[in-house]
Design an enzyme around this catalytic site. Sequence first.
Site, PDB file in Angstrom:
ATOM      1  N   ASP A 288       0.948  -1.182   0.020  1.00 51.61           N
ATOM      2  CA  ASP A 288      -0.170  -0.004   0.121  1.00 51.61           C
ATOM      3  C   ASP A 288       1.005   1.369  -0.080  1.00 51.61           C
ATOM      4  OD1 ASP A 288      -2.222   1.722   0.127  1.00 51.61           O
ATOM      5  OD2 ASP A 288      -3.019   0.762   1.820  1.00 51.61           O
TER       6      ASP A 288
HETATM    7  C1  BGC Z   1      -5.034   2.997   0.252  1.00 51.30           C
HETATM    8  C2  BGC Z   1      -5.412   2.033  -0.934  1.00 51.30           C
HETATM    9  C3  BGC Z   1      -5.285   2.432  -2.413  1.00 51.30           C
HETATM   10  C4  BGC Z   1      -3.972   3.396  -2.385  1.00 51.30           C
HETATM   11  C5  BGC Z   1      -3.677   4.041  -3.816  1.00 51.30           C
HETATM   12  C6  BGC Z   1      -3.998   3.774   0.059  1.00 51.30           C
HETATM   13  O1  BGC Z   1      -3.763   5.113   0.712  1.00 51.30           O
HETATM   14  O2  BGC Z   1      -5.088   2.617   1.484  1.00 51.30           O
HETATM   15  O3  BGC Z   1      -6.631   1.285  -0.501  1.00 51.30           O
HETATM   16  O4  BGC Z   1      -5.277   1.372  -3.288  1.00 51.30           O
HETATM   17  O5  BGC Z   1      -3.892   4.257  -1.380  1.00 51.30           O
HETATM   18  O6  BGC Z   1      -4.402   4.808  -3.871  1.00 51.30           O
END
Ligand code: BGC
Length: 743
Positions: A288
């Site tokens: 993530d």
């Molecule tokens: C979130 C994810 C997301 C990623 C990309 C993160 O802050 O937890 O769910 O896919 O950002 O945008």
Amino acid sequence: MRRLFLSIGLFLVVLNSIASIQTVKTKAKNCEHRADSVVALMTLDEKIGQMVLLTSGADQTGPRMAVNDLEEIKAGRCGNIFNAHTVAYTRKLQEIAIEQTRLGIPLLFGFDVIHGHKTIFPISLGEAASWDMEAIEKSARIAATEAAASGLQWVFAPMVDIARDPRWGRISEGAGEDPFLGCRVAEARVHGFQDNDLSDPSTVLACVKHYAAYGAPQAGRDYSTVDMSERTLREVYLPPYKAAVDAGALSIMTSFNELDGVPSSGNPFLLKDILRKEWGFKGFVVTDYTSINEMVPHGIVANEKEAAGLAVNAGVEMDMQGSVYLKYLKQLISEGKVSEATINKAVRNILKIKFMLGLFDDPYRYCDKNREKQVVFSEENRKAAYDVACKSMVLLKNDKQVLPLAPGKSLAVIGPLADSTEDLLGSWHAAGTTEGVSSLLDNLKKSSGGKVSYAKGCDFSGNDTSGFAEALKIAEQADVVVLVLGEPCGWTGEAASRTSIDLPEIQTKLLQEIRKTNKPVVMVLMNGRPLALERETILVDAILETWYAGTSGGKAIADVLTGMYNPSGKLPVTFPRNLGQVPIFYSMKNTGRPYEKEGLEQKYRSRYIDSPNEPLFPFGFGMSYTRFGYSNLKLSSETLSKEGKLTIYVDLTNSGNYDGAEVVQLYVQDLVGSVTRPLKELKGFQKVFLKKGETRKVEFTLTEKELRFYRRDMSFGSEPGDFKVYVGGDSNATNIKGFRLKQ
Ligand code: BGC
């Protein structure tokens, strides 16, 4: 000369792949060989570049890092981009990768397509409330076709985190509290995105997230610590990730949280032992957003270089936005802390997917402007979103059959959400905009057939009561009040945890005032988490939970209110009476001192002195405009052998005045185990449509397999003994029979 040789090499590889893509479905094995042949051509820097995922300047989903995506792509230091979409923009970036880098390896474009791309479907929690796996798969299929037509090959979905704490804002993004339902939804969504064929340019690669147990942060605070027994992890939280992997998902995202003291992005137990060895995962692991870097503040490493080493050795193949692979991997290899073989394996796993997606065949196959125009936000897609929106709504109360609204009645439509279009889209609505979206108010004006007046009444929160007078005036003049309350969409989703799950006080006050008019009050809720609605439930005649219903949500809600559509949704998550009951879920344990309400002396029982134990609305609950009755529950036998199967029959009757659908639910209780077992566990459900007056026999089968759990020694299996089955329309199902699982 060397450059020419390499280009010819790559050209041959590409030709090779074209041939195979033109035959049948792209075979993963072939793609692996092809990936290996590209890896053989790559420098270490180029390999590391393929392990890097950076956000484009087009959108922001986390803290921005100081990178310039165009320069990084040109330099071969970034093989994957997220937050870029539209054909025009992705093509521009793809051209840089293809034309300006030495090997011309295509970029992979990812985006958060959580509940639709441009055509927005209900939030995932709402979709789960439909308990309709066909509809959920279709919704994901449409999201995939729109995403793919917008230049994307990869969606950061499905989010399959089990969540049992409504304070956590991201409860809105998942399928609720239950692993059985969570698994079915996970499978449906993966099938919808990937359609079992990544080589088809209308499909996209799914990314299961957030591995693992991100949905259980302490005190419901986003990104907070997760700590649970391995048994609970394996029994409750892991199954949906595994179901998604088994359904074919070929990428998985690590979570921000730690688990048993180890952050997920540096956790070989999760990434190697479970994901690769136990589950046989064949895709790649992405972090993530900056979660490798975040292992420094977690306190598991002293600096980002160590973080990069920990992550890559734990099995993380792609670094989302952290740039630590870019900065440190080469150095870590030269110091012998990371092996080049680890890098080769990671790059091969990533390139394999690019081959499977056909990107080496034609890097612009997702860049067709005509397709984009035809597919994205088409009328057909908006109709499908309407259909799912109708299915997602849950009728929680309907006294004196105030709903459906009788034709011609005059309505006072009141509340901060009644005329909102933005909020209908819910949190994280990808490329969705309010263009072409109409509010509930607009739709009621069109369809109710009677006079519709409107007053906002109050804002979402604050203490300005100056709008009350107007609201009361129109309420007094109307036959029925439709009060549209809840949370603005920004109150759920990422980084949107709350310490209260009440409606903001100002909204409850407005309701209390409106109640004094003695007009029938229908409360329409828009929200992304279970709310504690004990006070409000007493005051209103009807409640319709609509979540955030998406692009076509305004019409869907209006049609449910006016009876054009008979609601059939069921709660995928328990609605507590108050925050003090949290965590509360239907599959709790009995305890040694269960509170039984009557009989025994009750003081020293597992109970609250200031609240009932029972939730306000249990898991699986939802009403219809018609009535469903259950009778003649029968089992095919009183025993089940290890190889045998047990059939469960029940007669379902629609005894009301409308045609309608009911979700028939099957729960099982294992009475005695080597470890204590939940009071009930969902083991099956069927959504059955019946015409009024119709009766149908509904059948379920159970085998020994469904009775397995993690036993005392952590082996997975069943234990002979007595079980109960419960069948009904919610988790309080009262049709009960027993059977014995034989040795
Ligand atoms: C979130 C994810 C997301 C990623 C990309 C993160 O802050 O937890 O769910 O896919 O950002 O945008």
